[in-house]
Design an enzyme around this catalytic site. Structure first.
Site, PDB file in Angstrom:
ATOM      1  N   ASP A 131      12.856  -8.257  -0.581  1.00  0.00           N
ATOM      2  CA  ASP A 131      13.080  -7.712  -1.926  1.00  0.00           C
ATOM      3  C   ASP A 131      14.364  -6.917  -1.956  1.00  0.00           C
ATOM      4  O   ASP A 131      15.161  -6.981  -1.053  1.00  0.00           O
ATOM      5  CB  ASP A 131      11.973  -6.709  -2.210  1.00  0.00           C
ATOM      6  CG  ASP A 131      10.825  -7.356  -2.948  1.00  0.00           C
ATOM      7  OD1 ASP A 131       9.801  -6.705  -3.031  1.00  0.00           O
ATOM      8  OD2 ASP A 131      10.982  -8.479  -3.453  1.00  0.00           O
ATOM      9  N   LYS A 144      17.298  -8.569  -6.572  1.00  0.00           N
ATOM     10  CA  LYS A 144      18.321  -8.644  -7.623  1.00  0.00           C
ATOM     11  C   LYS A 144      19.668  -8.225  -7.047  1.00  0.00           C
ATOM     12  O   LYS A 144      19.806  -7.114  -6.581  1.00  0.00           O
ATOM     13  CB  LYS A 144      18.011  -7.673  -8.760  1.00  0.00           C
ATOM     14  CG  LYS A 144      16.927  -8.110  -9.682  1.00  0.00           C
ATOM     15  CD  LYS A 144      16.676  -7.031 -10.722  1.00  0.00           C
ATOM     16  CE  LYS A 144      15.231  -6.574 -10.599  1.00  0.00           C
ATOM     17  NZ  LYS A 144      14.926  -5.386 -11.375  1.00  0.00           N
ATOM     18  N   MET A 168       8.553   3.528 -11.689  1.00  0.00           N
ATOM     19  CA  MET A 168       9.267   2.697 -12.669  1.00  0.00           C
ATOM     20  C   MET A 168       9.370   3.428 -14.012  1.00  0.00           C
ATOM     21  O   MET A 168       9.257   2.800 -15.066  1.00  0.00           O
ATOM     22  CB  MET A 168       8.539   1.349 -12.873  1.00  0.00           C
ATOM     23  CG  MET A 168       8.466   0.520 -11.617  1.00  0.00           C
ATOM     24  SD  MET A 168       7.527  -1.002 -11.823  1.00  0.00           S
ATOM     25  CE  MET A 168       5.856  -0.426 -11.505  1.00  0.00           C
TER      26      MET A 168
HETATM   27  N1  SAH Z   1       5.075  -0.980  -3.862  1.00  0.00           N
HETATM   28  C1  SAH Z   1       6.071   0.065  -4.028  1.00  0.00           C
HETATM   29  C2  SAH Z   1       6.344   0.379  -5.487  1.00  0.00           C
HETATM   30  C3  SAH Z   1       6.903  -0.785  -6.280  1.00  0.00           C
HETATM   31  S1  SAH Z   1       7.302  -0.360  -7.927  1.00  0.00           S
HETATM   32  C4  SAH Z   1       5.625   1.317  -3.252  1.00  0.00           C
HETATM   33  O1  SAH Z   1       4.473   1.374  -2.819  1.00  0.00           O
HETATM   34  O2  SAH Z   1       6.454   2.202  -3.041  1.00  0.00           O
HETATM   35  C5  SAH Z   1       8.976   0.146  -7.770  1.00  0.00           C
HETATM   36  C6  SAH Z   1       9.095   1.617  -8.067  1.00  0.00           C
HETATM   37  O3  SAH Z   1       8.781   2.378  -6.918  1.00  0.00           O
HETATM   38  C7  SAH Z   1      10.484   2.074  -8.456  1.00  0.00           C
HETATM   39  O4  SAH Z   1      10.741   1.844  -9.812  1.00  0.00           O
HETATM   40  C8  SAH Z   1      10.393   3.559  -8.154  1.00  0.00           C
HETATM   41  O5  SAH Z   1       9.679   4.234  -9.149  1.00  0.00           O
HETATM   42  C9  SAH Z   1       9.558   3.553  -6.902  1.00  0.00           C
HETATM   43  N2  SAH Z   1      10.363   3.583  -5.661  1.00  0.00           N
HETATM   44  C10 SAH Z   1      10.296   2.691  -4.666  1.00  0.00           C
HETATM   45  N3  SAH Z   1      11.108   3.049  -3.645  1.00  0.00           N
HETATM   46  C11 SAH Z   1      11.702   4.199  -4.020  1.00  0.00           C
HETATM   47  C12 SAH Z   1      12.648   5.080  -3.402  1.00  0.00           C
HETATM   48  N4  SAH Z   1      13.138   4.820  -2.193  1.00  0.00           N
HETATM   49  N5  SAH Z   1      13.035   6.183  -4.074  1.00  0.00           N
HETATM   50  C13 SAH Z   1      12.543   6.459  -5.295  1.00  0.00           C
HETATM   51  N6  SAH Z   1      11.657   5.656  -5.923  1.00  0.00           N
HETATM   52  C14 SAH Z   1      11.230   4.555  -5.297  1.00  0.00           C
END
Ligand code: SAH
Length: 242
Positions: free
Chosen positions: A34, A55, A169
């Site tokens: 991803d 992306k 998000m």
């Molecule tokens: N499965 C992932 C979340 C996917 S949704 C998890 O468990 O972390 C994607 C969202 O996760 C982003 O829009 C943001 O809100 C958050 N996110 C993921 N990685 C991040 C990071 N390193 N710093 C800040 N927000 C993060």
């Protein structure tokens, strides 16, 4: 027919990969990645076949349907297919849908949990999501407008949790989400933290209150990916860092 591993890659620091994730990355015949932060990509051996489905400006952006089909196709060709997903595969990010698709297409799969950004990114900036006497609940929601509509969030309940609310998000739709909470009775002086790009060199935190966070986020030009934390636990940060 091979097996597909839906692997949580954690929040971006390669040291926060599980031992199992690390082993599978080394054993994989092919890895689908991803938009993982560069840190995790560094642990993928240079000779691995990697398919980038994230992306980027130049690469083709795969639709969810294409990703699903690709996983099934790869499983018919390879023994070990690793689908690396940010954080934990089952915390948003559509891991459940991918698992169901594999199941429905007769592909063996296994989910390898990861450390979710929802918890790890606040911890990076010294915010404990629960704290005795301050917050006894942690609620993780998507702030994404489309998903909100589909899932029909109960803002009334969310505004009255008296616990910690974590929004993923949520940057694009921050104004609407804050408005929902305020109009359903959450106090304007409730502390809020927005943590951007956790576990990257550009990581930063922006803090304020429910009543002024939209203005502050605009002024600071907060960009995704970011985690929004709403609740009194945000105040503990000052005590832990000063
Ligand atoms: N499965 C992932 C979340 C996917 S949704 C998890 O468990 O972390 C994607 C969202 O996760 C982003 O829009 C943001 O809100 C958050 N996110 C993921 N990685 C991040 C990071 N390193 N710093 C800040 N927000 C993060």
């Amino acid at each position: 027919m091979g097996k597909v591993y839906l692997v949580g890659a954690g929040p971006g620091d390669p040291e926060l990969l599980s031992l199992k994730a690390h082993r599978l990355i080394r054993e994989a015949d092919v890895i689908l990645v991803d938009n993982l932060v560069l840190g995790v990509r560094r642990v993928i051996p240079a000779d691995k076949e990697v398919i980038d489905i994230g992306k980027t400006a130049t690469a083709h952006k795969y639709s969810q349907a294409e990703i699903n089909e690709l996983m099934v196709r790869l499983a018919s060709r390879y023994e070990t297919v690793v689908r690396l997903k940010g954080g934990d595969p089952f915390v948003f990010g559509r891991g459940g849908e991918e698992a169901l698709y594999l199941k429905e297409h007769g592909v063996e799969f296994e989910v390898v949990p990861g450390i979710t950004s929802a918890i790890a990114v606040p911890a990076l900036f010294s915010i404990p999501l629960s704290y005795r006497g301050v917050s006894s609940s942690i609620t993780i929601i998507t702030g994404h407008e489309m998903e909100n509509k589909e899932e029909n969030l109960n803002w009334e309940a969310l505004a009255n949790l008296k616990g910690t609310l974590v929004i993923l998000m949520g940057v694009g739709n921050l104004g609407n989400n804050v408005e929902e909470l305020l109009s359903h009775g959450l106090q304007a002086d409730t502390p809020v933290a927005i943590i951007e790009k956790g576990f990257t060199p550009d990581a930063r935190i922006v803090t304020g209150e429910l009543g002024n966070i939209v203005t502050i986020a605009k002024r600071e030009d907060v960009k995704p990916p970011a985690i929004i934390v709403i609740g009194d636990v945000v105040k503990l940060r000052t005590r832990l860092t000063e």
